[in-house]
Every structure is written in structure tokens, then in C-alpha cells.
Scaffold this active site. Structure first.
Site: not given
Length: 344
Positions: A61-63
């Protein structure tokens, strides 16, 4: 760099690990953290490895996957020298199979992470949140299959409540599935809720803590002081709403003690805040982040020295808060405390 076993596993991890949330940063949250490209990321990885930090933490989900992609590029050609931790469960889209930890989602999310990271195995896969809509047996049996296939080697969780983690551990033991050996948690001098239930659970069940946001979402940098405006460059202007809540007056009291100890030791406020965490029970590794080389080298300076017993006691005292029910009787009343002595 010191190394500790991750929970009750044989995986040895450095006491400091690197969080790649700034890699490829985009959007209102991750863009405010930083936007490290592959070339700069490779330099940060170089510095980490030189210091003995070989565990790198990220999440799908990071970026929207960009963090995993940049990390994969940064470690290319030296996969065997690093440990990769990534997470999945939070929404990656609007479709019904784009979130959670169902069998279908877990298998696809793992394959996607392997592709983005450019590797054929993940050292530690953690569930980013508890999925109440999927039976824990389905989750664990799927993870068991992924371990058997060699795609992941250890499993853990992040941001679980005590009952969610204990239910999963009991099911794993009952069916012979892999047990969670790590719990990635928020823990800092300004946020000690981890101690009420999750720390005793981790000590009892052999689940090591990987600490995220050890500087309380950027509040323990030493730049935020009582009676002073928030620094213009602080990311809190854009990201405070996403982070853990903090009582401002309590925070200012903690920062005052941190500054006093910084004067006594010649260390920085962040280094002291991180070093305090390294002395806490069940903590296997503290995840540090950095937008640039200077920040990284500063944070790496949190190891290789020790706070005095008196300094630790001052930090303990200024950061202490009353435990919520049902925990406070065990700290206040002798009869309760005798049944459950504190973890030291």
C-alpha cells in the site's frame, strides 16, 4: 550493530531496521514522507548495509506499490545480503478482491509483491491489518501453502488487537500452521499503549515487536517545543490526521526531558528516543526512516551506547500514563500486581 532473534524464531534481525515508506513517495500521505528515487534509495541501502542494517520494511500500500518497486531496484544484485519485510491486507483498489486476506487476495498480493520487488521469496510477510471477514483458518492455511512453496519464509502481523493475534496463534497451534513471529506496532515515548496487552502477549507467546514510528509521527525530533509554532518544514502540517493521537502537553513534558538528557549525553533527541525503545521488553527491531543521507546517519547513531539507569527512569516517569481498564488495577493494587508482575 546488534542482532536479536525475531520473536521465538531463528530469524536474526538487526536492532535497527529501515522503513522504505519514503521510496517512490506519492499521494497526500506518502508524498509528504518523501519521494526517494531508485538511485538515492540505493545509496541509503549502501549506508544501511555498511552499518549492519540489513532488514528493509515496506508494504504494497505504500505509494500503491512504488515503494516495493524502488526497494527492489535498490537491492538488485545483492538479494542474499538483505532481509525483506513487506505487508499486505489494506485496500489496493476498489474491487472486492483488492483488500483483505482471503485466500485469493493473499496469493495474488504475494505474487504482485514478488514481481514488484524483483525477487522469488519474501523473508517476512506481515498482515497489515486484521480481516474480520475472513476465517483465521483460511488465512493461516494460505500462508502455510506460501511458506511450503518457498515464496515466504516467516509470517507476522501489524496493528492487531490482542484477541485477534491470540485467536490466530491458537488456530496456528491447533492445526500446525506457521505461527506469527512478529507484530509490527506503534510504540514510542509519546505512545505506550503497546505495553498494556500486546507486550505481555508477545512475551508469553514469543512474538517480537517491530516498532513503527518510534519518533511519534515526527513529534520527537526535538523541533517541536512548548510555546513554539510547528516548524514550517514539519510534515505534520499535512499528515497529522493519519498518525497516532498525542496529548500535546504530555508531549512537551517528554521533549523537555529528552532535551535535558541530550545535553548530558551529547546525543540527539531522536537518538535518545530510539535508544529508550531498544531497552524495552519484546522489542526485536526499531524501524527507522529517512528522507536523505543525513537523517539516516543521525538515526543510525541511536545504537552503540546506552542510557544510564537514572536517565531511563526519568524517561519512564515523564512518559507514563494511567492504563485503561481492565489494566489499571494490575498496576495500582498489590493483589492484582502479585498475580501479574510487570515485564522487565
Amino acid at each position: 550493530m546488534d542482532y536479536r532473534n525475531l520473536g521465538a524464531s531463528g530469524l536474526r534481525v538487526p536492532v535497527l531496521s529501515f522503513g522504505a515508506g519514503t521510496f517512490g513517495g506519492s499521494g497526500p500521505l506518502f508524498g509528504a514522507w518523501g519521494n526517494t528515487d531508485a538511485e538515492e534509495a540505493r545509496r541509503l541501502v549502501d549506508i544501511c548495509l555498511e552499518a549492519g542494517v540489513n532488514l528493509f520494511d515496506t508494504a504494497d500500500v505504500y505509494s500503491a506499490g512504488a515503494s516495493e518497486e524502488v526497494l527492489g531496484q535498490a537491492i538488485r544484485g545483492r538479494r542474499d545480503a538483505v532481509l525483506i519485510s513487506t505487508k499486505t491486507a489494506l485496500p489496493m483498489g476498489e474491487g472486492p478482491q483488492d483488500w483483505g486476506t482471503s485466500r485469493a487476495r493473499l496469493i495474488r498480493a504475494t505474487e504482485d509483491a514478488l514481481r514488484r520487488l524483483g525477487t522469488d521469496y519474501i523473508d517476512l510477510l506481515q498482515l497489515h491489518a486484521f480481516d474480520a471477514s475472513t476465517p483465521v483458518e483460511e488465512v493461516l492455511s494460505t500462508l502455510d501453502g506460501l511458506v511450503a512453496a518457498g515464496k515466504i519464509r516467516y509470517v507476522g502481523v501489524s496493528n492487531f488487537a490482542g484477541w485477534e493475534l491470540m485467536k490466530s496463534l491458537a488456530a496456528a497451534e491447533r492445526h500446525g500452521y506457521p505461527r506469527y513471529v512478529a507484530h509490527q506496532v506503534y510504540y514510542s515515548l509519546a505512545g505506550r499503549d503497546y505495553e498494556w496487552e500486546l507486550m505481555p502477549l508477545g512475551a508469553d507467546q514469543g512474538v517480537g515487536a517491530l516498532v513503527w514510528s518510534p519518533l511519534a509521527w515526527g513529534r520527537l525530533t526535538g523541533k517541536i517545543r512548548r510555546g513554539q509554532p510547528l516548524p514550517e518544514a514539519s510534515r505534520l502540517h499535512e499528515t497529522a490526521q493519519y498518525g497516532p493521537p498525542v496529548d500535546d502537553e504530555k508531549l512537551f513534558d517528554i521533549v523537555e526531558v529528552l532535551h535535558a538528557i541530550a545535553g548530558e549525553t551529547g546525543r540527539t533527541v531522536p537518538q535518545i528516543a530510539i535508544n529508550w525503545l531498544l531497552n524495552r521488553p519484546t522489542v526485536s527491531s526499531v524501524i527507522i526512516g529517512a528522507r536523505n543521507e543525513e537523517q539516516l546517519r543521525q538515526n543510525l547513531g541511536a545504537v552503540g551506547w546506552s542510557l544510564s539507569k537514572e536517565q531511563i527512569e526519568r524517561l519512564d516517569a515523564v512518559s507514563a500514563v494511567t492504563a485503561p481498564y481492565p489494566y489499571f488495577p494490575y498496576r495500582r493494587q498489590e493483589g492484582f500486581a502479585r498475580l501479574n508482575p510487570p515485564i522487565v
